[in-house]
Design an enzyme around this catalytic site. Structure first.
Site, PDB file in Angstrom:
ATOM      1  N   LYS A   1       0.828  -1.217   0.000  1.00 16.85           N
ATOM      2  CA  LYS A   1       0.000   0.000   0.000  1.00 16.85           C
ATOM      3  C   LYS A   1       0.861   1.266   0.000  1.00 16.85           C
ATOM      4  CE  LYS A   1      -2.211  -1.157   3.836  1.00 16.85           C
ATOM      5  NZ  LYS A   1      -1.577  -2.461   4.173  1.00 16.85           N
TER       6      LYS A   1
ATOM      7  N   ARG B   1      -9.662   0.369   9.001  1.00 21.06           N
ATOM      8  CA  ARG B   1      -9.221  -0.965   9.403  1.00 21.06           C
ATOM      9  C   ARG B   1     -10.359  -1.775  10.026  1.00 21.06           C
ATOM     10  NH1 ARG B   1      -3.677  -0.360   8.577  1.00 21.06           N
ATOM     11  NH2 ARG B   1      -2.374  -1.676   9.842  1.00 21.06           N
TER      12      ARG B   1
ATOM     13  N   ARG C   1      11.557  -6.064   5.037  1.00 21.77           N
ATOM     14  CA  ARG C   1      11.427  -4.625   5.301  1.00 21.77           C
ATOM     15  C   ARG C   1      11.966  -4.286   6.684  1.00 21.77           C
ATOM     16  NH1 ARG C   1       5.487  -1.909   5.106  1.00 21.77           N
ATOM     17  NH2 ARG C   1       5.333  -2.596   7.271  1.00 21.77           N
TER      18      ARG C   1
ATOM     19  N   ARG D   1      11.168  -0.678  12.340  1.00 21.99           N
ATOM     20  CA  ARG D   1       9.900  -0.956  13.020  1.00 21.99           C
ATOM     21  C   ARG D   1       9.978  -2.261  13.785  1.00 21.99           C
ATOM     22  NH1 ARG D   1       4.903  -0.032   8.908  1.00 21.99           N
ATOM     23  NH2 ARG D   1       3.950  -1.287  10.575  1.00 21.99           N
TER      24      ARG D   1
ATOM     25  N   ARG E   1      -0.581  -9.524  13.110  1.00 24.71           N
ATOM     26  CA  ARG E   1      -1.112  -8.430  12.291  1.00 24.71           C
ATOM     27  C   ARG E   1      -1.928  -8.987  11.125  1.00 24.71           C
ATOM     28  NH1 ARG E   1       4.333  -5.544  10.946  1.00 24.71           N
ATOM     29  NH2 ARG E   1       3.053  -4.147   9.658  1.00 24.71           N
TER      30      ARG E   1
HETATM   31  O1  C5P Z   1      -0.734   0.599   8.429  1.00 25.85           O
HETATM   32  P1  C5P Z   1       0.482   0.161   9.200  1.00 25.85           P
HETATM   33  O2  C5P Z   1       0.842  -1.270   8.921  1.00 25.85           O
HETATM   34  O3  C5P Z   1       1.616   1.086   9.075  1.00 25.85           O
HETATM   35  O4  C5P Z   1       0.029   0.213  10.722  1.00 25.85           O
HETATM   36  C1  C5P Z   1       0.915  -0.160  11.757  1.00 25.85           C
HETATM   37  C2  C5P Z   1       0.132  -0.431  13.011  1.00 25.85           C
HETATM   38  O5  C5P Z   1      -0.585   0.742  13.409  1.00 25.85           O
HETATM   39  C3  C5P Z   1      -0.918  -1.499  12.900  1.00 25.85           C
HETATM   40  O6  C5P Z   1      -0.373  -2.817  13.035  1.00 25.85           O
HETATM   41  C4  C5P Z   1      -1.824  -1.148  14.066  1.00 25.85           C
HETATM   42  O7  C5P Z   1      -1.247  -1.536  15.293  1.00 25.85           O
HETATM   43  C5  C5P Z   1      -1.811   0.369  14.002  1.00 25.85           C
HETATM   44  N1  C5P Z   1      -2.931   0.891  13.209  1.00 25.85           N
HETATM   45  C6  C5P Z   1      -4.208   0.836  13.751  1.00 25.85           C
HETATM   46  N2  C5P Z   1      -5.286   1.312  13.059  1.00 25.85           N
HETATM   47  C7  C5P Z   1      -5.122   1.826  11.830  1.00 25.85           C
HETATM   48  C8  C5P Z   1      -3.833   1.893  11.247  1.00 25.85           C
HETATM   49  C9  C5P Z   1      -2.751   1.401  11.961  1.00 25.85           C
HETATM   50  O8  C5P Z   1      -4.384   0.356  14.861  1.00 25.85           O
HETATM   51  N3  C5P Z   1      -6.201   2.294  11.166  1.00 25.85           N
HETATM   52 MG    MG Z   2       2.159   1.061   5.224  1.00 29.75          MG
END
Ligand code: C5P
Ligand code: MG
Length: 190
Positions: free
Chosen positions: A14, A89, A128, A134, A146
């Site tokens: 994404k 989400r 990554r 991270r 996740r």
């Molecule tokens: O989108 P990304 O993978 O960067 O998000 C990292 C973390 O941020 C997710 O695993 C989650 O813990 C948190 N997150 C969330 N709600 C969202 C976006 C991200 O809880 N809408």
């Molecule tokens: Mg991302």
């Protein structure tokens, strides 16, 4: 305006694709994950609250995430559209996004889902993790959590937009350019 939800499991590409779409369509890229990491980096109260969830691979509570997203959208009214990356989400987040856009006489134009199988996601994220800094990319059990959270809490968002005739699933395997071409084809059909 084009309001695109870029959707898919963690590691589906994404962020990579959003960076390219921003250039082509002149949209504002809003990554809620990046916003949380910025807050964590500055050790703000919001960052501190989010950290306990993010380090386990769990979702931050809807009201926190929705409030943060709303602030970002409200702070950037004069744009040609938004790319929502990593948001919504959950179905309540999708409902909140619809309501927010409605107040601006806007709607979600399209949700594009990048389809990638689990083992490929795990290998991409571990890779990554070597450079992302991270913690949630550096532990296979957190990565797998996740992906499970995506399946149980996030995947219903696809159906939410699909029943509105707005969801498209594309193959997320291939070169960055190939996948970009598939996404652009969806946008250009709008
Ligand atoms: O989108 P990304 O993978 O960067 O998000 C990292 C973390 O941020 C997710 O695993 C989650 O813990 C948190 N997150 C969330 N709600 C969202 C976006 C991200 O809880 N809408
Ligand atoms: Mg991302």
């Amino acid at each position: 305006m084009i309001n695109l939800v870029l959707f898919g499991p963690p590691g589906s590409g994404k962020g990579t694709q959003a960076a390219k779409l921003v250039e082509k369509y002149n949209l504002l890229h809003i990554s809620t994950g990046d916003l949380f990491r910025y807050e964590m980096g500055n050790n703000t109260p919001l960052g501190q609250e989010a950290k306990s969830y993010i380090e386990k691979g769990e979702l931050v509570p809807d009201e926190v995430t929705i409030g943060m997203l709303r602030n970002k959208v409200d702070a950037n009214p004069d744009v040609e559209g938004y790319i929502f990356d990593g948001f919504p989400r959950t179905v309540p987040q999708a409902e909140a996004l619809d309501r927010l856009l409605e107040t601006k006489e806007q709607t979600v134009s399209k949700l594009v889902m990048l389809d990638v199988q689990d083992d490929e996601l795990v290998s991409r994220l571990l890779n990554r993790g070597k450079t992302s800094g991270r913690a949630d990319d550096n532990d296979e059990s957190i990565i797998r959590n996740r992906i499970e959270v995506y399946k149980s809490e996030t995947s219903p968002v696809f159906d939410f937009y699909n029943t509105q005739g707005k969801a498209a699933k594309i193959d997320g395997i291939g070169s960055i350019e190939e996948i970009f071409g598939r996404i652009c084809a969806e946008i250009d059909h709008l």
